[in-house]
Design an enzyme around this catalytic site. Structure first.
Site, PDB file in Angstrom:
ATOM      1  N   CYS A  93      67.909 -72.798  53.592  1.00  0.00           N
ATOM      2  CA  CYS A  93      67.607 -73.842  52.622  1.00  0.00           C
ATOM      3  C   CYS A  93      69.300 -73.932  52.569  1.00  0.00           C
ATOM      4  O   CYS A  93      69.535 -75.488  52.131  1.00  0.00           O
ATOM      5  CB  CYS A  93      67.418 -73.605  51.069  1.00  0.00           C
ATOM      6  SG  CYS A  93      65.441 -72.940  50.889  1.00  0.00           S
ATOM      7  N   ASN A  99      61.352 -78.687  46.835  1.00  0.00           N
ATOM      8  CA  ASN A  99      61.532 -78.131  47.961  1.00  0.00           C
ATOM      9  C   ASN A  99      61.761 -78.031  49.193  1.00  0.00           C
ATOM     10  O   ASN A  99      60.442 -77.654  49.784  1.00  0.00           O
ATOM     11  CB  ASN A  99      61.671 -76.579  47.212  1.00  0.00           C
ATOM     12  CG  ASN A  99      62.591 -75.905  48.547  1.00  0.00           C
ATOM     13  OD1 ASN A  99      63.511 -76.046  49.389  1.00  0.00           O
ATOM     14  ND2 ASN A  99      62.906 -74.430  47.939  1.00  0.00           N
ATOM     15  N   HIS A 106      70.981 -78.601  46.068  1.00  0.00           N
ATOM     16  CA  HIS A 106      69.951 -78.066  46.477  1.00  0.00           C
ATOM     17  C   HIS A 106      68.430 -78.063  45.895  1.00  0.00           C
ATOM     18  O   HIS A 106      68.953 -77.930  44.651  1.00  0.00           O
ATOM     19  CB  HIS A 106      69.879 -77.240  47.231  1.00  0.00           C
ATOM     20  CG  HIS A 106      68.353 -76.509  47.719  1.00  0.00           C
ATOM     21  ND1 HIS A 106      67.805 -76.858  48.985  1.00  0.00           N
ATOM     22  CD2 HIS A 106      67.517 -75.316  47.715  1.00  0.00           C
ATOM     23  CE1 HIS A 106      66.216 -76.353  48.776  1.00  0.00           C
ATOM     24  NE2 HIS A 106      66.434 -75.182  48.275  1.00  0.00           N
TER      25      HIS A 106
HETATM   26  N1  COA Z   1      51.016 -72.643  37.782  1.00  0.00           N
HETATM   27  C1  COA Z   1      50.718 -71.239  36.703  1.00  0.00           C
HETATM   28  N2  COA Z   1      51.298 -70.322  36.100  1.00  0.00           N
HETATM   29  C2  COA Z   1      52.355 -69.785  37.104  1.00  0.00           C
HETATM   30  C3  COA Z   1      52.464 -70.670  38.193  1.00  0.00           C
HETATM   31  C4  COA Z   1      51.895 -71.596  38.294  1.00  0.00           C
HETATM   32  N3  COA Z   1      52.224 -72.146  39.329  1.00  0.00           N
HETATM   33  N4  COA Z   1      53.524 -69.986  38.839  1.00  0.00           N
HETATM   34  C5  COA Z   1      53.874 -68.704  38.373  1.00  0.00           C
HETATM   35  N5  COA Z   1      52.928 -68.652  37.528  1.00  0.00           N
HETATM   36  C6  COA Z   1      52.774 -67.295  35.861  1.00  0.00           C
HETATM   37  C7  COA Z   1      52.741 -65.868  36.958  1.00  0.00           C
HETATM   38  O1  COA Z   1      52.118 -65.451  37.267  1.00  0.00           O
HETATM   39  C8  COA Z   1      53.390 -65.401  35.417  1.00  0.00           C
HETATM   40  O2  COA Z   1      52.121 -65.242  35.078  1.00  0.00           O
HETATM   41  P1  COA Z   1      52.173 -63.645  34.166  1.00  0.00           P
HETATM   42  O3  COA Z   1      52.944 -63.780  32.803  1.00  0.00           O
HETATM   43  O4  COA Z   1      50.799 -63.723  33.996  1.00  0.00           O
HETATM   44  O5  COA Z   1      52.656 -62.748  34.688  1.00  0.00           O
HETATM   45  C9  COA Z   1      54.438 -66.639  34.363  1.00  0.00           C
HETATM   46  O6  COA Z   1      53.819 -67.687  35.031  1.00  0.00           O
HETATM   47  C10 COA Z   1      55.801 -66.245  34.571  1.00  0.00           C
HETATM   48  O7  COA Z   1      56.015 -66.392  35.894  1.00  0.00           O
HETATM   49  P2  COA Z   1      58.161 -65.961  36.289  1.00  0.00           P
HETATM   50  O8  COA Z   1      57.537 -65.697  37.944  1.00  0.00           O
HETATM   51  O9  COA Z   1      58.287 -65.428  34.921  1.00  0.00           O
HETATM   52  O10 COA Z   1      57.633 -67.793  36.072  1.00  0.00           O
HETATM   53  P3  COA Z   1      59.049 -68.252  36.429  1.00  0.00           P
HETATM   54  O11 COA Z   1      59.756 -69.211  34.820  1.00  0.00           O
HETATM   55  O12 COA Z   1      60.501 -67.745  36.507  1.00  0.00           O
HETATM   56  O13 COA Z   1      58.654 -69.687  37.980  1.00  0.00           O
HETATM   57  C11 COA Z   1      59.545 -70.184  39.281  1.00  0.00           C
HETATM   58  C12 COA Z   1      59.049 -69.090  38.907  1.00  0.00           C
HETATM   59  C13 COA Z   1      58.862 -69.483  41.226  1.00  0.00           C
HETATM   60  C14 COA Z   1      59.590 -71.307  39.181  1.00  0.00           C
HETATM   61  C15 COA Z   1      60.816 -69.566  39.354  1.00  0.00           C
HETATM   62  O14 COA Z   1      60.765 -68.889  38.951  1.00  0.00           O
HETATM   63  C16 COA Z   1      61.423 -70.276  41.063  1.00  0.00           C
HETATM   64  O15 COA Z   1      61.908 -71.236  40.609  1.00  0.00           O
HETATM   65  N6  COA Z   1      62.794 -69.677  41.142  1.00  0.00           N
HETATM   66  C17 COA Z   1      63.022 -70.003  42.294  1.00  0.00           C
HETATM   67  C18 COA Z   1      62.891 -70.660  43.312  1.00  0.00           C
HETATM   68  C19 COA Z   1      63.767 -70.738  44.586  1.00  0.00           C
HETATM   69  O16 COA Z   1      64.170 -71.569  44.437  1.00  0.00           O
HETATM   70  N7  COA Z   1      62.748 -70.937  45.597  1.00  0.00           N
HETATM   71  C20 COA Z   1      63.079 -71.202  46.631  1.00  0.00           C
HETATM   72  C21 COA Z   1      64.912 -70.776  46.939  1.00  0.00           C
HETATM   73  S1  COA Z   1      65.814 -71.918  48.203  1.00  0.00           S
END
Ligand code: COA
Length: 329
Positions: A115, A286, A256
């Site tokens: 990215c 993204n 980004h």
């Molecule tokens: N819909 C509903 N629930 C979801 C879900 C979705 N699409 N995706 C994950 N969950 C759930 C998880 O399973 C978890 O459930 P649990 O508590 O029962 O285990 C809960 O939501 C919380 O998960 P968590 O990973 O703590 O959520 P988060 O707030 O960190 O959000 C991301 C997840 C991936 C959106 C976030 O971590 C993120 O944006 N990270 C950076 C990603 C990124 O930028 N990547 C590219 C880099 S270039």
């Protein structure tokens, strides 16, 4: 000899027609529009057609940027394309774009910094221009992440989309364009965000229980989130310092577009007003290397950044990598 600068002479973008909205994801995985909107900030993303690949998107964005710059394909001496989803190992995506454009006088190569890729490509091209080696360069960020996304994994599939953006750099004797860049990598943390190529380790296979071919994106979302907020802040501060510009003097920051909460976290740390930070993540999600150049193009189209104003492009991604560029338009 007078110093040579790398001016941004034109910008362009291309987005595939097909839109995937949050309602669609509610039909394929256990998720909701409410969760995606609140946790990620995405409402829609674009999906390339089955026979539409990264070089097709990249060529269309490049054509638009060349038109904006008033240059012909034959004028281009260098093409650098950043992507994490090229359709072939060889020829490179940049060579495929070169052929599609008819840019027969250009040298072309790809960069993979996930990215952060567009900023790595921009930094590289600007050094070629500043050295006097080339007068015109085309820098492209293009990705078709929907082709490497696991649509059974709700934690990643809602995040990604496809698109391409491009910028034309031309040599100028006026102080303008790419005034400074900062690039960084931390390969020791590469395991936090992976997409397998020829090799998939046992760990990779375990991490992708749903994926049929294992060549899909996996990441430790929370770890990447923390890394992203911190690096966006530090890379913005570092490039501004390098160029002798105070953060308060910036007219716009284009980050980004991975997650609205990441952008908001970095904005608060940098103590910037909302209107100083560009965000279009709700429309496209993204798109890896394509996010920053598409956002740059839209910021210009919308008059959010005008000639003579200063902006910072800042990104982070797989590798892990990060980069920033301070630009005077
Ligand atoms: N819909 C509903 N629930 C979801 C879900 C979705 N699409 N995706 C994950 N969950 C759930 C998880 O399973 C978890 O459930 P649990 O508590 O029962 O285990 C809960 O939501 C919380 O998960 P968590 O990973 O703590 O959520 P988060 O707030 O960190 O959000 C991301 C997840 C991936 C959106 C976030 O971590 C993120 O944006 N990270 C950076 C990603 C990124 O930028 N990547 C590219 C880099 S270039």
């Amino acid at each position: 000899m007078n110093e040579i600068y790398a001016k941004i002479a034109g910008v362009g973008k291309y987005l595939p027609e097909k839109v995937l909205d949050n309602a669609y994801f509610e039909t394929i995985v256990d998720t909701s529009d409410e969760w995606i909107t609140k946790r990620v900030g995405v409402k829609e993303r674009r999906m390339s057609a089955p026979d539409e690949y990264t070089s097709d998107l990249g060529a269309k964005a490049a054509e638009a940027a060349l038109k904006d710059a008033g240059l012909a394909a034959e004028d281009v001496e260098l093409i650098i394309l950043a992507s994490v989803s090229p359709e072939m190992y060889t020829p490179s995506c940049s060579c495929m774009v070169q052929a599609k454009l008819g840019a027969k006088n250009a040298a072309a190569f790809d960069i993979n910094a996930a990215c952060s890729g567009f900023i790595f490509a921009l930094a590289t091209a600007s050094l070629y221009i500043k050295s006097g080696a080339y007068k015109n360069a085309l820098v492209i960020g293009a990705d078709t992440l929907t082709k490497i996304t696991d649509y059974k994994d709700r934690s990643t599939c809602v995040l990604f989309g496809d698109g391409a953006g491009a910028a034309v750099l031309t040599a100028s004797d006026k102080k303008t364009g790419v005034l400074g860049t900062v690039l960084g990598s931390d390969g020791a943390q590469g395991n936090l965000l992976t997409c397998c190529g020829l090799k998939a380790s046992d760990e990779d296979i375990e991490r992708r229980p749903f994926s049929d071919n294992k060549r899909t994106i996996w990441m430790d979302g929370q770890a990447v989130f923390k890394f992203a907020v911190k690096t966006m802040e530090s890379a913005t501060i570092e490039v501004a310092k390098k160029c002798g510009v105070d953060i308060s003097e910036l007219d716009l920051v284009i980050p980004h577009q991975a997650n609205k909460r990441i952008i908001e976290g970095a904005r608060k740390r940098l103590k910037l007003e909302h209107d100083k930070v560009f965000c279009n993540v709700e429309k496209y999600g993204n798109m890896s290397a394509a996010c920053v150049p598409i956002a740059l193009c839209e910021a210009v189209e919308q008059g959010r950044i005008k000639p003579g104003e200063k902006l910072v492009l800042v990104g982070f991604g797989g590798g892990l990598t990060w980069g920033s560029a301070l630009i005077e338009l």
